[in-house]
Design an enzyme around this catalytic site. Structure first.
Site, mmCIF file in Angstrom:
data_model
loop_
_atom_site.group_PDB
_atom_site.id
_atom_site.type_symbol
_atom_site.label_atom_id
_atom_site.label_comp_id
_atom_site.label_asym_id
_atom_site.label_seq_id
_atom_site.Cartn_x
_atom_site.Cartn_y
_atom_site.Cartn_z
ATOM 1 N N HIS A 177 -3.605 -5.049 0.602
ATOM 2 C CA HIS A 177 -3.030 -5.455 1.892
ATOM 3 C C HIS A 177 -3.014 -6.973 2.027
ATOM 4 O O HIS A 177 -3.937 -7.575 2.581
ATOM 5 C CB HIS A 177 -3.832 -4.838 3.039
ATOM 6 C CG HIS A 177 -3.550 -3.398 3.270
ATOM 7 N ND1 HIS A 177 -2.595 -2.955 4.142
ATOM 8 C CD2 HIS A 177 -4.079 -2.282 2.699
ATOM 9 C CE1 HIS A 177 -2.549 -1.632 4.134
ATOM 10 N NE2 HIS A 177 -3.443 -1.207 3.258
ATOM 11 N N CYS B 206 0.830 -1.198 0.000
ATOM 12 C CA CYS B 206 0.000 0.000 0.000
ATOM 13 C C CYS B 206 0.872 1.259 0.000
ATOM 14 O O CYS B 206 1.469 1.583 -1.019
ATOM 15 C CB CYS B 206 -0.994 -0.031 1.150
ATOM 16 S SG CYS B 206 -2.381 1.117 0.929
ATOM 17 N N GLU C 228 -1.412 -8.791 4.014
ATOM 18 C CA GLU C 228 -1.359 -9.255 5.409
ATOM 19 C C GLU C 228 -2.742 -9.482 5.989
ATOM 20 O O GLU C 228 -2.885 -10.170 7.021
ATOM 21 C CB GLU C 228 -0.580 -8.244 6.257
ATOM 22 C CG GLU C 228 -1.346 -7.013 6.711
ATOM 23 C CD GLU C 228 -1.547 -5.960 5.629
ATOM 24 O OE1 GLU C 228 -2.222 -4.943 5.896
ATOM 25 O OE2 GLU C 228 -1.011 -6.143 4.517
#
Length: 241
Positions: A215, A115, A217
């Site tokens: 994202h 990001c 994660e």
């Protein structure tokens, strides 16, 4: 060379933010735990890198790979613009991360930008950003609401590093109000949302320098991007770089 152990050490940048925990109200170096879990699941050892030092070479000498994590907007002066009313910045973090990235690219250290991290990669190489994406797209698809992730379908370029990791298409959890405008020198756009927003960039060549606007994660069951970074970090370390 960072470590002689079997698990590569992966440095992750962090936030300096006013925080509240236990009995304390103080500034703290912070990072969402899911980043750490992603690195661990991918076979790496996570190490936090707070933006409090200018010793970029020394810091990078103890890690095998680098993750530039999400967060505040890049200071628009770095790409020749004045701030949009929605832009919020952390200049100390910019100085730290641009310095780290410069040294990482110069030494061939594997880098994954997430990001904001992708935006740092683009601006560091001379690119520009769209400061408020809804002005261009007319909707809030990439950041639906405060603290609410959107879901984006990303098409990845055939033959790209990103596609070799994720295939020709992937779903991403997104939370960004900015995006790549002009590409930085040498960067290749390799991933796009359905509305044309650039969602992945990379530096072609033998190294590992990849940025994604979404994202990864946030999907702890899919650590392919982190695993690819860890694998690249391990390969580089084993070659004695």
């Amino acid at each position: 060379m960072a470590s002689n152990g079997s698990e590569p050490v992966i440095g992750l940048t962090t936030y300096l933010e006013p925080s509240s925990f236990a009995v304390w109200e103080t500034e703290a170096a912070l990072l969402h735990r899911v980043y750490l879990d992603g690195v661990v699941r991918a076979g790496g050892i996570p190490v936090l890198l707070p933006p409090v030092s200018g010793a970029h070479d020394r810091l990078l000498s103890v890690v095998d790979g680098l993750v530039l994590v999400g967060g505040a907007d890049v200071e628009p002066a770095r790409y020749g613009q004045v701030p949009h009313e929605t832009t919020y910045t952390r200049p100390d973090r910019d100085a730290f991360e641009f310095g780290l990235l410069d040294r990482a690219l110069a030494t061939g250290l594997p880098v994954l930008g997430v990001c904001r991290g992708m935006e740092v990669l683009n601006v560091a190489l001379g690119g520009t950003l769209t400061q408020h994406l809804p002005d261009a797209t007319g909707d809030l698809a990439h950041q639906p609401a405060r603290a609410t992730f959107g879901t984006t379908t990303i098409t990845l370029a055939e033959g790209s590093l990103a596609a070799s990791i994720l295939g020709g298409e992937t779903e991403g959890r997104c939370y960004h109000h900015q995006a790549v405008a002009a590409l930085g020198d040498g960067l290749r756009a390799v991933g796009w949302a359905e509305d044309g927003t650039v969602e992945a960039v990379e530096l072609p060549g033998p190294g590992f320098a990849l940025g994604v606007q979404w994202h990864p994660e946030q999907d702890i069951d899919d650590v392919r991007l982190f695993a690819a970074l860890v694998a690249a970090a391990k390969e580089r370390r084993e070659k004695g770089a």
